[in-house]
Design a protein around this motif. Structure first.
Motif, PDB file in Angstrom:
ATOM      1  N   ASP A  62      -1.251  -2.366   7.642  1.00 17.15           N
ATOM      2  CA  ASP A  62       0.029  -1.699   7.370  1.00 17.15           C
ATOM      3  C   ASP A  62      -0.055  -0.205   7.619  1.00 17.15           C
ATOM      4  O   ASP A  62       0.850   0.384   8.218  1.00 17.15           O
ATOM      5  CB  ASP A  62       0.465  -1.955   5.925  1.00 17.15           C
ATOM      6  CG  ASP A  62       0.894  -3.394   5.678  1.00 17.15           C
ATOM      7  OD1 ASP A  62       1.119  -4.149   6.656  1.00 17.15           O
ATOM      8  OD2 ASP A  62       0.995  -3.775   4.493  1.00 17.15           O
ATOM      9  N   LEU A  63      -1.135   0.420   7.177  1.00 18.75           N
ATOM     10  CA  LEU A  63      -1.291   1.862   7.366  1.00 18.75           C
ATOM     11  C   LEU A  63      -1.431   2.234   8.837  1.00 18.75           C
ATOM     12  O   LEU A  63      -0.814   3.184   9.311  1.00 18.75           O
ATOM     13  CB  LEU A  63      -2.492   2.374   6.577  1.00 18.75           C
ATOM     14  CG  LEU A  63      -2.356   2.341   5.059  1.00 18.75           C
ATOM     15  CD1 LEU A  63      -3.684   2.720   4.403  1.00 18.75           C
ATOM     16  CD2 LEU A  63      -1.234   3.245   4.579  1.00 18.75           C
ATOM     17  N   ILE A  82      -7.725   7.066   3.560  1.00 15.31           N
ATOM     18  CA  ILE A  82      -6.846   5.962   3.161  1.00 15.31           C
ATOM     19  C   ILE A  82      -5.785   6.456   2.183  1.00 15.31           C
ATOM     20  O   ILE A  82      -4.594   6.167   2.339  1.00 15.31           O
ATOM     21  CB  ILE A  82      -7.661   4.811   2.529  1.00 15.31           C
ATOM     22  CG1 ILE A  82      -8.549   4.152   3.580  1.00 15.31           C
ATOM     23  CG2 ILE A  82      -6.730   3.769   1.910  1.00 15.31           C
ATOM     24  CD1 ILE A  82      -9.543   3.160   2.996  1.00 15.31           C
ATOM     25  N   VAL A  83      -6.210   7.229   1.185  1.00 16.72           N
ATOM     26  CA  VAL A  83      -5.270   7.747   0.187  1.00 16.72           C
ATOM     27  C   VAL A  83      -4.227   8.642   0.862  1.00 16.72           C
ATOM     28  O   VAL A  83      -3.025   8.544   0.573  1.00 16.72           O
ATOM     29  CB  VAL A  83      -6.010   8.491  -0.938  1.00 16.72           C
ATOM     30  CG1 VAL A  83      -5.037   9.221  -1.857  1.00 16.72           C
ATOM     31  CG2 VAL A  83      -6.862   7.511  -1.732  1.00 16.72           C
ATOM     32  N   LYS A  84      -4.658   9.503   1.767  1.00 16.70           N
ATOM     33  CA  LYS A  84      -3.720  10.383   2.476  1.00 16.70           C
ATOM     34  C   LYS A  84      -2.703   9.568   3.267  1.00 16.70           C
ATOM     35  O   LYS A  84      -1.501   9.879   3.269  1.00 16.70           O
ATOM     36  CB  LYS A  84      -4.477  11.331   3.409  1.00 16.70           C
ATOM     37  CG  LYS A  84      -5.211  12.426   2.681  1.00 16.70           C
ATOM     38  CD  LYS A  84      -6.033  13.258   3.642  1.00 16.70           C
ATOM     39  CE  LYS A  84      -6.940  14.213   2.884  1.00 16.70           C
ATOM     40  NZ  LYS A  84      -7.912  14.853   3.752  1.00 16.70           N
ATOM     41  N   LEU A  85      -3.174   8.513   3.950  1.00 16.65           N
ATOM     42  CA  LEU A  85      -2.256   7.662   4.715  1.00 16.65           C
ATOM     43  C   LEU A  85      -1.308   6.898   3.801  1.00 16.65           C
ATOM     44  O   LEU A  85      -0.128   6.720   4.119  1.00 16.65           O
ATOM     45  CB  LEU A  85      -3.039   6.690   5.599  1.00 16.65           C
ATOM     46  CG  LEU A  85      -3.787   7.305   6.779  1.00 16.65           C
ATOM     47  CD1 LEU A  85      -4.633   6.255   7.488  1.00 16.65           C
ATOM     48  CD2 LEU A  85      -2.811   7.953   7.756  1.00 16.65           C
ATOM     49  N   MET A  86      -1.809   6.442   2.654  1.00 15.18           N
ATOM     50  CA  MET A  86      -0.950   5.738   1.695  1.00 15.18           C
ATOM     51  C   MET A  86       0.168   6.659   1.204  1.00 15.18           C
ATOM     52  O   MET A  86       1.322   6.245   1.119  1.00 15.18           O
ATOM     53  CB  MET A  86      -1.771   5.226   0.510  1.00 15.18           C
ATOM     54  CG  MET A  86      -2.687   4.073   0.862  1.00 15.18           C
ATOM     55  SD  MET A  86      -3.794   3.599  -0.484  1.00 15.18           S
ATOM     56  CE  MET A  86      -2.624   2.848  -1.622  1.00 15.18           C
ATOM     57  N   LYS A  87      -0.171   7.911   0.908  1.00 16.06           N
ATOM     58  CA  LYS A  87       0.837   8.876   0.466  1.00 16.06           C
ATOM     59  C   LYS A  87       1.801   9.213   1.597  1.00 16.06           C
ATOM     60  O   LYS A  87       3.017   9.261   1.400  1.00 16.06           O
ATOM     61  CB  LYS A  87       0.164  10.153  -0.042  1.00 16.06           C
ATOM     62  CG  LYS A  87      -0.524   9.991  -1.374  1.00 16.06           C
ATOM     63  CD  LYS A  87      -1.182  11.302  -1.791  1.00 16.06           C
ATOM     64  CE  LYS A  87      -1.866  11.185  -3.129  1.00 16.06           C
ATOM     65  NZ  LYS A  87      -2.516  12.462  -3.518  1.00 16.06           N
ATOM     66  N   LYS A  88       1.255   9.459   2.768  1.00 18.12           N
ATOM     67  CA  LYS A  88       2.072   9.841   3.924  1.00 18.12           C
ATOM     68  C   LYS A  88       3.101   8.770   4.256  1.00 18.12           C
ATOM     69  O   LYS A  88       4.270   9.071   4.523  1.00 18.12           O
ATOM     70  CB  LYS A  88       1.151  10.083   5.136  1.00 18.12           C
ATOM     71  CG  LYS A  88       1.874  10.373   6.429  1.00 18.12           C
ATOM     72  CD  LYS A  88       0.868  10.547   7.557  1.00 18.12           C
ATOM     73  CE  LYS A  88       1.539  10.695   8.898  1.00 18.12           C
ATOM     74  NZ  LYS A  88       0.556  10.798   9.990  1.00 18.12           N
ATOM     75  N   LYS A  99       3.848   6.098   2.264  1.00 19.84           N
ATOM     76  CA  LYS A  99       4.359   5.452   1.060  1.00 19.84           C
ATOM     77  C   LYS A  99       4.097   3.940   1.074  1.00 19.84           C
ATOM     78  O   LYS A  99       4.975   3.125   0.854  1.00 19.84           O
ATOM     79  CB  LYS A  99       5.843   5.755   0.877  1.00 19.84           C
ATOM     80  CG  LYS A  99       6.087   7.247   0.647  1.00 19.84           C
ATOM     81  CD  LYS A  99       7.541   7.579   0.525  1.00 19.84           C
ATOM     82  CE  LYS A  99       7.836   9.030   0.315  1.00 19.84           C
ATOM     83  NZ  LYS A  99       7.039  10.032   0.863  1.00 19.84           N
ATOM     84  N   VAL A 100       2.852   3.614   1.340  1.00 13.31           N
ATOM     85  CA  VAL A 100       2.407   2.223   1.372  1.00 13.31           C
ATOM     86  C   VAL A 100       1.484   1.985   0.183  1.00 13.31           C
ATOM     87  O   VAL A 100       0.506   2.703  -0.001  1.00 13.31           O
ATOM     88  CB  VAL A 100       1.653   1.908   2.691  1.00 13.31           C
ATOM     89  CG1 VAL A 100       1.024   0.526   2.649  1.00 13.31           C
ATOM     90  CG2 VAL A 100       2.588   2.034   3.884  1.00 13.31           C
ATOM     91  N   GLY A 101       1.801   0.999  -0.637  1.00 16.08           N
ATOM     92  CA  GLY A 101       0.941   0.641  -1.751  1.00 16.08           C
ATOM     93  C   GLY A 101       0.974   1.599  -2.925  1.00 16.08           C
ATOM     94  O   GLY A 101       0.135   1.521  -3.807  1.00 16.08           O
TER      95      GLY A 101
END
Length: 141
Positions: A5-6, A113-119, A121-123
Motif C-alpha cells: 500500500d505504501l 515506513i513511519v514517514k510514508l505512513m504519515k505522508k 495516511k496509511v495505517g
C-alpha cells in the motif's frame, strides 16, 4: 500488505511511477514478498518485508539472500526484475547497506515506513483534541 500500500501510493520510486502490484502467498514465495509494476516499464520491482525488533538490524546475509531470491525468481519465471526493495521495521547494519548499494537494492527502514505512513495516511488515524486556553488579553483591562 502495508508495504505494498505504501509503495503504490508513492509518486515515484527511483524515478518511476508505480501503477500496480501484489503480495505473494505467505508460503513458498521464494524470498519475494511482493511485486510492484511501473508505468512504462515491463519488468517489476520485487520487495521483501521483514518485521524485526527495533535493535535487531538486518544483516548482510539477509540482503545476500534477497539478492539470491531475485536471481532465482528470474531463472524460474524467465521474467527480469527491475530492482529490489528491502523493507524492515528496524534498521540495516553497515554491511547490509554496503551489499545493498553495490547490488542496486533500495532499503527502507522503520523510520522510513513511519514517514510514508504519515505522508500517505496509511495505517494511522489522527485524533484532534480541543483545548481551552485562558485569554490573557481579557484580564489585562
Amino acid at each position: 500488505n502495508l508495504v505494498l500500500d505504501l509503495l503504490l501510493k508513492e509518486d515515484k520510486i527511483d524515478g518511476l511511477k508505480p501503477i500496480d502490484g501484489y503480495v505473494t502467498p505467505l508460503s513458498r514465495d521464494g524470498g519475494i514478498d511482493g511485486k510492484i509494476y511501473f508505468d512504462g516499464l515491463k519488468f517489476p520491482m520485487c520487495f521483501q518485508a521483514k518485521r524485526y525488533q527495533i535493535k535487531s538490524n538486518v544483516q548482510r546475509p539477509e540482503i545476500q539472500s534477497f539478492i539470491g531470491a531475485l536471481r532465482d525468481y528470474e531463472n524460474r519465471t524467465n521474467e527480469e526484475t527491475f530492482k529490489g526493495i528491502f523493507v524492515t521495521t528496524s534498521d540495516f547494519s553497515t554491511g547490509a547497506k554496503e551489499t545493498a548499494k553495490s547490488n542496486d537494492i533500495i532499503l527502507k527502514n522503520g523510520d522510513d515506513i513511519v514517514k510514508l505512513m504519515k505522508k500517505h495516511k496509511v495505517g494511522i488515524k489522527k485524533e484532534t483534541y480541543k483545548v481551552d486556553l485562558i485569554d490573557d488579553k481579557y484580564f489585562e483591562e
